[in-house]
Write a protein that holds these residues in place. Sequence first.
Motif: not given
Length: 447
Positions: A208, A211, A241, A300
């Motif tokens: 993350m 990302y 997300v 992701g």
Amino acid sequence: MNAHSAPTPATAGKSGPLRGQIRAPGDKSVSHRALIFGLLSCGTTEIGGLLEGADVLATARACAALGAKVDRLGEGHWRVQGVGVGALLNPTETLDFGNSGTGARLMMGVVAGHPVTARFDGDASLRKRPMKRVLDPLALVGARVLEGAEGGRLPLVLEGAREPLPVTFETPVPSAQVKSAVLLAGLAAPGETTVIEREATRDHTEAMLAYFGADVRVVPEGAHGRRITLVGRPELTPAKVMVPSDPSSAAFPLVAALLVKGSKLAIDGVMANPLRNGLVVTLREMGARIETLDERREGGEAVEDLVVQFSELTGVDVPAERAPSMIDEYPILAVAAAYARGVTRMRGLSELKVKESDRLAAVADMLRAAGVTFAIEGDDLIVEGRGPGSVPGGGTVTTHMDHRIAMSGLVLGLAAEAGMTVDDVAFIATSFPDFVPMMRRLGAEIA
């Protein structure tokens, strides 16, 4: 979940075939982090598929207390307007994480890198859990515990660093929470923060960070470990997300389908991160019929659909190095092992002793209540399987306020001769609020 609420018992009886198609709740680890990275980004982050269990909602409230504007737009659909790294507000209220060790430990990392002071607390179960392993490396960054219970336990007051220092830290035990806390603190420090782990643990924080636009490098270290280096003070960019389905939650209906004769279940959108799929790897070694369909990437993360059918399982030896990829799944693996033919040995389970409960002791009590023979040798759990459908059952599972023990106990009862009673299913709401109604819709006998 309030520690003082009256308990909610439930009984799972021997069930007919489980049939249907489901999607397990959003992944808890990714849900926590999506909210936190929304807080630490400048601008608006949209989140889909967020797990709306008590643990994640506690993290959402903490993000709001630290300055984010957090709005629920619909089921699982949330929007976070963040303040950016370095711009947190001093919270006026206690950050209460209920039963959530993940939320508390990650947020300690966030607070540690900022010049704010926050009081952390939780329920009776969380107050017993060790925080020192996180607080020690955060002290190197410059954070200080102003007041706290013995051994670094909650409730405690944490003062973040005015001038956070970049650190190089080797985790003493495999822990994604410790690693993540150090990296989150390092976001606000100048220069490079490095975490070295000898055993690779779940990598959602690193994924993350990348990302959301941080400069993060991951390289192998030793036989099984990794070195993660983060360049501090990035401007994180808001991102959309989509939270994948939680493999730790999907584990319960998945194992139920393997154990109840005649069952066939489709489970959609399960996270397939190789650092989280130890249970599926182990069950396949035991002879489980688990078919993978439509592998893809969402937010992701690797995701796949699974089709699971009743299977006659055989006991196996589960190596200790697999533990980090399935640490939350050992209670439900012990249930599968009880219905396998032969002996299953699960090695290296020391980390289970510091979960929501002493999970190793709780699993042992659950097996004993069901009439299953087992032994604990050091940090190993050895289960003598009784074969398909031949667990006597009839006992009561004491959950110790632990959602995974509660769900494991119910699954154990679905194929047992005399079923199983669970003393309190209220805590299932922390991770899988719809678990009991969903299992009933599939055909499970739960009263």
